[in-house]
Write an enzyme that holds these catalytic residues in place. Structure first.
Site, PDB file in Angstrom:
ATOM      1  N   ASP A  45       0.845  -1.198   0.000  1.00 37.87           N
ATOM      2  CA  ASP A  45       0.000   0.000   0.000  1.00 37.87           C
ATOM      3  C   ASP A  45       0.877   1.244   0.000  1.00 37.87           C
ATOM      4  O   ASP A  45       1.821   1.363   0.779  1.00 37.87           O
ATOM      5  CB  ASP A  45      -0.875  -0.014   1.274  1.00 37.87           C
ATOM      6  CG  ASP A  45      -1.883   1.111   1.312  1.00 37.87           C
ATOM      7  OD1 ASP A  45      -2.194   1.583   2.422  1.00 37.87           O
ATOM      8  OD2 ASP A  45      -2.344   1.535   0.227  1.00 37.87           O
ATOM      9  N   HIS A  46       0.606   2.176  -0.909  1.00 39.93           N
ATOM     10  CA  HIS A  46       1.350   3.450  -0.983  1.00 39.93           C
ATOM     11  C   HIS A  46       2.868   3.224  -1.031  1.00 39.93           C
ATOM     12  O   HIS A  46       3.601   3.748  -0.202  1.00 39.93           O
ATOM     13  CB  HIS A  46       1.006   4.366   0.195  1.00 39.93           C
ATOM     14  CG  HIS A  46      -0.360   4.922   0.129  1.00 39.93           C
ATOM     15  ND1 HIS A  46      -0.744   5.852  -0.809  1.00 39.93           N
ATOM     16  CD2 HIS A  46      -1.467   4.655   0.850  1.00 39.93           C
ATOM     17  CE1 HIS A  46      -2.023   6.157  -0.637  1.00 39.93           C
ATOM     18  NE2 HIS A  46      -2.489   5.436   0.353  1.00 39.93           N
TER      19      HIS A  46
ATOM     20  N   HIS B 147      -7.366  10.063   4.202  1.00 39.94           N
ATOM     21  CA  HIS B 147      -6.850   9.090   5.167  1.00 39.94           C
ATOM     22  C   HIS B 147      -7.144   9.575   6.582  1.00 39.94           C
ATOM     23  O   HIS B 147      -7.201  10.769   6.846  1.00 39.94           O
ATOM     24  CB  HIS B 147      -5.335   8.927   5.000  1.00 39.94           C
ATOM     25  CG  HIS B 147      -4.954   8.253   3.735  1.00 39.94           C
ATOM     26  ND1 HIS B 147      -4.127   8.818   2.791  1.00 39.94           N
ATOM     27  CD2 HIS B 147      -5.297   7.060   3.224  1.00 39.94           C
ATOM     28  CE1 HIS B 147      -3.962   7.993   1.775  1.00 39.94           C
ATOM     29  NE2 HIS B 147      -4.660   6.912   2.010  1.00 39.94           N
ATOM     30  N   GLY B 148      -7.304   8.598   7.490  1.00 42.24           N
ATOM     31  CA  GLY B 148      -7.498   8.965   8.892  1.00 42.24           C
ATOM     32  C   GLY B 148      -8.958   9.298   9.173  1.00 42.24           C
ATOM     33  O   GLY B 148      -9.811   9.242   8.286  1.00 42.24           O
TER      34      GLY B 148
ATOM     35  N   SER C 184     -12.300   4.588   5.630  1.00 39.89           N
ATOM     36  CA  SER C 184     -12.775   4.545   7.023  1.00 39.89           C
ATOM     37  C   SER C 184     -13.513   5.838   7.326  1.00 39.89           C
ATOM     38  O   SER C 184     -13.039   6.920   6.983  1.00 39.89           O
ATOM     39  CB  SER C 184     -11.606   4.410   8.001  1.00 39.89           C
ATOM     40  OG  SER C 184     -10.994   3.163   7.873  1.00 39.89           O
TER      41      SER C 184
ATOM     42  N   ASN D 215      -9.962   0.664   0.529  1.00 37.45           N
ATOM     43  CA  ASN D 215      -8.907   0.632   1.543  1.00 37.45           C
ATOM     44  C   ASN D 215      -9.453   1.022   2.917  1.00 37.45           C
ATOM     45  O   ASN D 215     -10.054   2.094   3.072  1.00 37.45           O
ATOM     46  CB  ASN D 215      -7.793   1.619   1.174  1.00 37.45           C
ATOM     47  CG  ASN D 215      -6.905   1.100   0.073  1.00 37.45           C
ATOM     48  OD1 ASN D 215      -7.273   0.193  -0.661  1.00 37.45           O
ATOM     49  ND2 ASN D 215      -5.705   1.651  -0.021  1.00 37.45           N
TER      50      ASN D 215
HETATM   51  O1  TD3 Z   1      -6.555   4.460   2.205  1.00 34.31           O
HETATM   52  C1  TD3 Z   1      -6.128   3.921   3.231  1.00 34.31           C
HETATM   53  C2  TD3 Z   1      -7.010   3.755   4.462  1.00 34.31           C
HETATM   54  O2  TD3 Z   1      -7.556   4.966   4.836  1.00 34.31           O
HETATM   55  P1  TD3 Z   1      -8.412   5.102   6.204  1.00 34.31           P
HETATM   56  O3  TD3 Z   1      -7.555   5.888   7.147  1.00 34.31           O
HETATM   57  O4  TD3 Z   1      -9.652   5.832   5.823  1.00 34.31           O
HETATM   58  O5  TD3 Z   1      -8.700   3.743   6.748  1.00 34.31           O
HETATM   59  N1  TD3 Z   1      -4.864   3.419   3.271  1.00 34.31           N
HETATM   60  O6  TD3 Z   1      -4.133   3.407   2.135  1.00 34.31           O
HETATM   61  C3  TD3 Z   1      -4.250   2.991   4.499  1.00 34.31           C
HETATM   62  C4  TD3 Z   1      -3.143   3.992   4.798  1.00 34.31           C
HETATM   63  C5  TD3 Z   1      -2.123   3.388   5.709  1.00 34.31           C
HETATM   64  C6  TD3 Z   1      -0.964   4.326   5.895  1.00 34.31           C
HETATM   65  O7  TD3 Z   1      -0.188   3.897   6.926  1.00 34.31           O
HETATM   66 NA    NA Z   2     -10.705   7.956   6.327  1.00 34.36          NA
HETATM   67 ZN    ZN Z   3      -4.502   5.139   1.059  1.00 31.64          ZN
END
Ligand code: TD3
Ligand code: NA
Ligand code: ZN
Length: 283
Positions: free
Chosen positions: A81-82, A179-180, A210, A229
């Site tokens: 991821d990323h 995110h977050g 989320s 995600n």
């Molecule tokens: O898109 C997301 C998840 O986003 P969310 O914070 O809404 O669960 N991710 O890619 C997870 C990011 C992890 C970085 O450490």
């Molecule tokens: Na989020």
């Molecule tokens: Zn992400």
């Protein structure tokens, strides 16, 4: 069984549902994801961010996920991821990852295209599928911090050019998520999503899911989102259960008696997501 990301997402794209992509960094989260997938008969993507690789060690977390995925009765992909660092992406390919994200979204479009195209050629040569990102997903989490102002939504024309020139298998688009945790309610740009799906006709990825209301998630899936995600919701389920457990029992000290219930709390949240996304029963 351990499969590639495109094997899972091609089917989701064709049949119009989404598959959860859940972040892990340890044994218990991985167990929660796999158990949730088995119990709901869902395909699933288990993903590790660069922060997760640093925390667990790439060989260790790769061994944990691959061992459990190979034994599972449902299709499971192991996804980076990323991936912002090219060498980290290469390391994951060497460690048996079956899907990688080359996230060069911070670079200008032409540079994003160039580095993503290289990763696609190498990954495809190894039978591994690739995700990339165009537009900027806002929010702060681990080392992904994009100031709200900078969080620019995905331009459909740019997305089409990007997909054609890179050969990327699935594309993360920015349509208003972050995110977050959210401060207010996120406003998703569904018209933009619909347009991008019509133009590209490939699996699309929703980051920052989320905290997005269930109705918005369902609408995004109906308009062509196929990978969703989730990280923050799982972390918060873990923390809620941990606080509750320790408040109720100040004597417990066996990590298994503490982490086990936290694992089950995470599993319940993940199962609900798989049902909401339409992945349940699709394995
Ligand atoms: O898109 C997301 C998840 O986003 P969310 O914070 O809404 O669960 N991710 O890619 C997870 C990011 C992890 C970085 O450490
Ligand atoms: Na989020
Ligand atoms: Zn992400």
């Amino acid at each position: 069984m351990l499969v590639t990301g495109i094997e899972i997402l091609e089917k989701a794209h064709k049949e119009g549902y989404a598959v959860g992509a859940f972040n892990t960094s340890n044994l218990e989260i991985t167990q929660a994801i796999v158990e949730a997938a088995e119990e709901t008969k869902s395909p699933v993507i288990i993903q590790v961010s660069e922060g997760g690789l640093k925390y667990a060690g790439i060989e260790t977390i790769s061994a944990i996920v691959r061992t459990m995925a190979e034994k599972a009765s449902v299709p499971i992909a192991l996804h980076l991821d990323h991936g912002t660092d090219f060498n980290t992406v290469m390391k994951c390919l060497r460690n048996g990852w079956t899907s990688v994200m080359m996230d060069a979204s911070k670079l200008p479009l032409e540079e994003n295209i160039k580095v993503t195209k290289t990763v696609v050629q190498i990954a495809h040569g190894m039978g591994v599928s690739v995700e990339a990102e165009i537009g900027k997903i806002g929010g702060t989490e681990d080392n992904i911090t994009v100031d709200e102002r900078e969080a620019a939504m995905t331009d459909p024309q740019e997305a089409l050019k990007f997909a054609k020139e890179t050969g990327v298998d699935y594309l993360a688009i920015a349509i208003g998520t972050a995110h977050g945790p959210y401060k207010g309610e996120p406003k998703l740009d569904f018209d933009r999503l619909k347009k991008i799906k019509e133009m590209l006709n490939i699996p699309l990825v929703l980051h920052g899911a989320s905290g997005v209301p269930e109705e918005a998630i369902k609408k995004a899936v109906s308009l062509g989102i196929n990978k969703i995600n989730i990280d923050t919701d799982i972390r918060q389920a873990f923390a809620r259960r941990l606080r509750d457990l320790l408040e109720k029992d100040s004597e417990v000290y066996d990590p298994r008696k503490i982490l086990g219930p936290c694992r089950d709390a995470m599993k319940e949240v993940i199962k609900q997501k798989m049902i909401l996304f339409g992945a349940a029963g699709k394995a």
